[in-house]
Design an enzyme around this catalytic site. Structure first.
Site, PDB file in Angstrom:
ATOM      1  CB  CYS A  85      -3.253  -7.663  -5.161  1.00 44.56           C
ATOM      2  SG  CYS A  85      -2.478  -6.320  -4.232  1.00 44.56           S
ATOM      3  CG  HIS A 179      -7.736  -6.615  -4.473  1.00 45.94           C
ATOM      4  ND1 HIS A 179      -7.448  -7.795  -3.837  1.00 45.94           N
ATOM      5  CD2 HIS A 179      -6.730  -5.764  -4.162  1.00 45.94           C
ATOM      6  CE1 HIS A 179      -6.315  -7.665  -3.170  1.00 45.94           C
ATOM      7  NE2 HIS A 179      -5.856  -6.439  -3.352  1.00 45.94           N
ATOM      8  CD  GLU A 181     -10.109 -10.011  -4.828  1.00 46.33           C
ATOM      9  OE1 GLU A 181      -9.307  -9.697  -3.929  1.00 46.33           O
ATOM     10  OE2 GLU A 181      -9.855  -9.834  -6.050  1.00 46.33           O
TER      11      GLU A 181
END
Length: 197
Positions: A85, A179, A181
């Site tokens: 991002c 994202h 994660e």
């Protein structure tokens, strides 16, 4: 033992640390993931992650903390770096909608549009296609940048949302508009860490 630093000046750091730990387990390697805040922590590092957050703030704080130039140099020397991002924005060679005076690492030959997917309310999740896996990947987009153009053929797409490229690699540098994660799926972190093995 692999040492992976997540730039910890602002943004989603702890989620990346947890994702890296899951990737270590999947790869069966010993490793340490830590918040990277000071230049002296760059000694004996094997990989760096630039997290999401606010790209202008991260760039400014990296400069203030003395991390900007050393990280740029390590990337140019081939150290694996992944940006997600805002991290993708920081890695980009060209940025549409950049704040005046904002500096970029310019390690990825791509043009990105800074907030192409709009505001927080325009955030969404969608299954993504990966170049290295047949299983769809759960893509989480939060005020995401858009990869507008690959500037040369050294840049290879690795993730798509429909026909749109949302993840790229160039040598040991990976940039993702989303994202990874924020999911339980560690495949992209694992793919990234293989570059450091």
């Amino acid at each position: 033992m692999l040492r992976v630093g997540v730039i910890g000046v602002q943004g989603a750091v702890s989620e990346h640390i947890e994702a890296v730990k899951r990737a270590f387990e999947r790869l069966g390697v010993e490793g340490e993931a830590f918040w990277l805040r000071r230049p002296e922590q760059l000694n004996a590092i094997d990989a760096i992650i630039l997290p999401g957050g606010e790209s202008t703030t991260i760039s400014r704080l990296m400069q203030k903390n003395g991390l900007f130039e050393p990280v740029k140099k390590l990337g140019e020397e081939g150290l694996p770096i992944m940006g997600t991002c805002a991290g993708l924005i920081l890695l980009a060679k060209e940025v549409e909608g950049a704040v005046e005076g904002q500096r970029f690492l310019e390690l990825l030959d791509v043009r990105v549009n800074r907030n192409a997917y709009g505001r927080q309310v325009d955030s969404f999740e969608a299954p993504l296609k990966l170049s290295f896996s047949d299983e769809p990947f759960p893509g989480v987009f939060i005020r995401a940048p858009k990869i507008v153009e690959l500037l040369n053929d050294k840049v290879k797409p690795i993730a798509w949302h429909g026909d749109e490229v949302v993840g790229v690699e160039q040598g040991n540098i990976i940039g993702l508009a989303f994202h990874p994660e924020l999911t339980d799926d560690a495949r992209l972190h694992e793919y990234f860490l293989r570059k450091a093995l």
